[in-house]
Design a protein around this motif. Structure first.
Motif, mmCIF file in Angstrom:
data_model
loop_
_atom_site.group_PDB
_atom_site.id
_atom_site.type_symbol
_atom_site.label_atom_id
_atom_site.label_comp_id
_atom_site.label_asym_id
_atom_site.label_seq_id
_atom_site.Cartn_x
_atom_site.Cartn_y
_atom_site.Cartn_z
ATOM 1 N N UNK A 109 4.248 29.379 8.528
ATOM 2 C CA UNK A 109 4.391 28.980 6.999
ATOM 3 C C UNK A 109 3.178 29.165 6.158
ATOM 4 N N UNK A 110 2.010 28.748 6.868
ATOM 5 C CA UNK A 110 0.647 28.672 6.086
ATOM 6 C C UNK A 110 0.356 30.218 5.804
ATOM 7 N N UNK A 111 0.591 31.135 6.903
ATOM 8 C CA UNK A 111 0.498 32.721 6.261
ATOM 9 C C UNK A 111 1.352 32.929 5.126
ATOM 10 N N UNK A 112 2.319 32.614 5.358
ATOM 11 C CA UNK A 112 3.495 32.881 4.127
ATOM 12 C C UNK A 112 2.776 32.435 2.875
ATOM 13 N N UNK A 113 2.461 30.997 3.011
ATOM 14 C CA UNK A 113 1.998 30.356 1.712
ATOM 15 C C UNK A 113 0.780 30.869 1.166
ATOM 16 N N UNK A 114 -0.237 31.180 2.223
ATOM 17 C CA UNK A 114 -1.495 31.821 1.373
ATOM 18 C C UNK A 114 -1.465 33.017 0.916
ATOM 19 N N UNK A 115 -0.416 34.227 1.484
ATOM 20 C CA UNK A 115 -0.263 35.291 0.925
ATOM 21 C C UNK A 115 0.503 35.201 -0.516
ATOM 22 N N UNK A 226 -4.894 36.418 4.408
ATOM 23 C CA UNK A 226 -4.167 35.949 5.611
ATOM 24 C C UNK A 226 -5.246 35.176 6.524
ATOM 25 N N UNK A 227 -4.708 33.920 6.693
ATOM 26 C CA UNK A 227 -5.710 32.874 7.222
ATOM 27 C C UNK A 227 -5.696 32.919 8.680
ATOM 28 N N UNK A 228 -6.935 32.395 9.179
ATOM 29 C CA UNK A 228 -7.106 32.125 10.658
ATOM 30 C C UNK A 228 -6.472 30.849 10.828
ATOM 31 N N UNK A 229 -5.672 30.526 11.704
ATOM 32 C CA UNK A 229 -4.761 29.324 11.935
ATOM 33 C C UNK A 229 -5.392 28.629 13.288
ATOM 34 N N UNK A 230 -5.612 27.612 13.440
ATOM 35 C CA UNK A 230 -5.717 26.912 14.709
ATOM 36 C C UNK A 230 -5.126 25.631 14.700
ATOM 37 N N UNK A 231 -4.496 25.190 15.850
ATOM 38 C CA UNK A 231 -3.843 23.928 15.928
ATOM 39 C C UNK A 231 -4.196 23.358 17.280
ATOM 40 N N UNK A 232 -4.632 22.077 17.190
ATOM 41 C CA UNK A 232 -5.043 21.117 18.319
ATOM 42 C C UNK A 232 -4.411 19.963 18.134
ATOM 43 N N UNK A 233 -4.304 19.275 19.458
ATOM 44 C CA UNK A 233 -3.767 17.932 19.577
ATOM 45 C C UNK A 233 -4.959 17.050 20.119
ATOM 46 N N UNK A 234 -5.179 15.758 19.180
ATOM 47 C CA UNK A 234 -6.262 15.085 19.683
ATOM 48 C C UNK A 234 -5.621 13.957 20.750
ATOM 49 N N UNK A 235 -6.437 13.331 21.619
ATOM 50 C CA UNK A 235 -6.014 12.246 22.390
ATOM 51 C C UNK A 235 -5.995 11.076 21.504
ATOM 52 N N UNK A 236 -5.372 10.246 21.953
ATOM 53 C CA UNK A 236 -5.193 8.845 21.159
ATOM 54 C C UNK A 236 -6.535 8.231 20.814
#
Length: 434
Positions: A109-115, A226-236
């Motif tokens: 969705x981020x790619x589509x939204x940026x474009x 077209x963006x670079x996209x990175x997704x991470x999960x933090x510990x609590x």
């Protein structure tokens, strides 16, 4: 980031979220933020929206958005993106998704939204451009999309520093330079005559120092949104996120930025980072900083110093991300998948190819509607949609009835970005500082 020799095992998002939901003691983080700016040109803009509500089954969940937009050649593109980018991203996410499906849908969705934002702004025939570093925080998951040279950098509570955005300066990527020249652009330094070249690498025509941005119709379509996209999960245990324009990063390192504001509340931290950058190099450019603290509810005290110092954690992290993996993928989702101690990488993609980025690689039901353009979300009559795989050399993608589909206008945009047809934009020869 991992070195080439390290194993690259990403953690299934569904496993992370299911594990979190199964643990009743895990709570959503408390998020606080502050920002500061010293202006030189008046072309830096921020967008902050916390506690955005989203209907989820019988209840409501929330997410937060933080964005920094560093304009060049005027502020029009940055202002337009500030006003429209979030809506364009959210409109590209199908309705009725559960929590893990929604987060999984964000990269596409981020790619589509940026474009779409880039395409709609260029239709206004304005030559301004902007970087965009766009962060969505949902629970403990951070999703970062970026074009240009503003950066988002995270420090975990354990003291590790993680780069969540990409730097799209031409100096930084041979692959991006080759892509531009293959699409019809030229890359070189400013020629002052008699063979003398000065300054950073630029893309010609236009003289832009970046390979990706929103806007910049005077440069050419090979400067892609077209963006670079990175997704991470933090510990609590949480962490601190710094989002800053190049006015900060041209002056100080990430380590200096975190160290100079350690123990400060978010507003004071943002101000201190800007002050540090300006003191070091002077106010040569707009210098903007957003600081976001992501903390467990019981630790959400902005006055409380960070639990560790740089010295205490020195040598702990040998890689940018610690990835925990199973001996066999058949065990995915079982109890053997233990609770993470550090930041875990879920997703990362940097390809400039729209076909690759819009092709769904994760099992999400109803990821795209059959008769809806994957970029601009307009309805397409049966038989009029153009597959994103049209024209591909990949024999596995030769079936023209395979979606997702683009409308004719977005297909033209895609072909121009790939250098398959000349850009219809007017050209200018003046250089840009960004």
């Amino acid at each position: 980031m991992l070195s080439k020799g390290d194993e690259h095992h990403t953690v299934p998002l569904s496993v992370l979220l299911k594990r979190e939901l199964a643990n009743e003691k895990v709570e959503r983080p408390e998020i606080t933020h502050g920002q500061a700016c010293q202006s030189k040109k008046g072309e830096d803009f921020t967008f902050i929206k916390t506690e955005c509500q989203r209907v989820l089954g019988d209840g409501v969940t929330t997410f937060s958005v933080f964005a920094l937009l560093d304009g060049h050649n005027g502020s029009a593109a940055a202002i337009y993106s500030k006003e429209n980018l979030l809506n364009n991203v959210l409109n590209a996410i199908p309705p009725d998704l559960n929590s893990d499906e929604w987060v999984s849908a964000l990269p596409r969705a981020l790619v589509a939204g940026f474009v779409k934002t880039d395409k709609d702004f260029q239709e206004r025939a304005q030559t301004s451009g902007t970087t965009a570093t766009f962060v969505i925080i949902e629970g403990w998951v951070l999703t970062v999309a970026s074009v240009g040279d503003s950066r988002a950098i995270l420090e975990s509570a354990e003291g590790g520093i993680y780069y969540l955005s990409a730097d799209h300066r031409l100096e930084c990527s041979e692959e991006e330079r080759e892509r531009i020249t293959a699409s019809g652009g030229e890359v070189g330094r400013l020629n002052t005559g008699a063979g003398t070249e000065i300054g950073p690498l630029r893309c010609w025509p236009g003289g832009l120092c970046l390979s990706r941005s929103i806007g910049d119709m005077d440069v050419g379509e090979f400067i892609v949104p077209v963006p670079h996209v990175k997704q991470v999960k933090l510990s609590s245990t949480g962490g601190r996120l710094i989002i800053s324009s190049d006015g900060v990063w041209d002056a100080i390192s990430a380590e200096t930025a975190f160290e100079c504001c350690r123990g400060m509340p978010v507003d004071a931290a943002a101000s201190q980072i800007v002050k540090e950058a300006v003191q070091y190099k002077g106010l040569r450019d707009d210098t903007t900083c957003i600081v976001v603290d992501i903390l467990p509810p019981e630790k959400a005290d902005p006055q409380k110093p960070a639990p560790t110092t740089k010295k205490q954690v020195k040598g702990v992290f040998k890689a940018m991300f610690r990835k925990k993996h199973l001996e066999s993928s058949s065990h995915a989702g079982k109890e053997e998948y233990y609770e993470p101690d550090y930041v875990e990488e879920i997703f990362e993609e940097s390809s400039a190819s729209l076909s690759e980025r819009l092709d769904s690689k994760y099992p999400v039901c109803n990821m795209f509607k059959l008769f809806m353009c994957a970029v601009c979300q307009v309805e397409i009559k049966p038989g009029e949609g153009i597959s994103i795989h049209a024209g591909t050399a990949d024999p596995k993608k030769l079936r023209p009835w395979d979606g997702p589909f683009l409308c004719s206008s977005c297909q033209d945009k895609k072909e121009a970005m790939e250098g398959k047809r000349p850009s219809g934009a007017s050209r200018y020869s003046s250089g840009s500082d960004d």
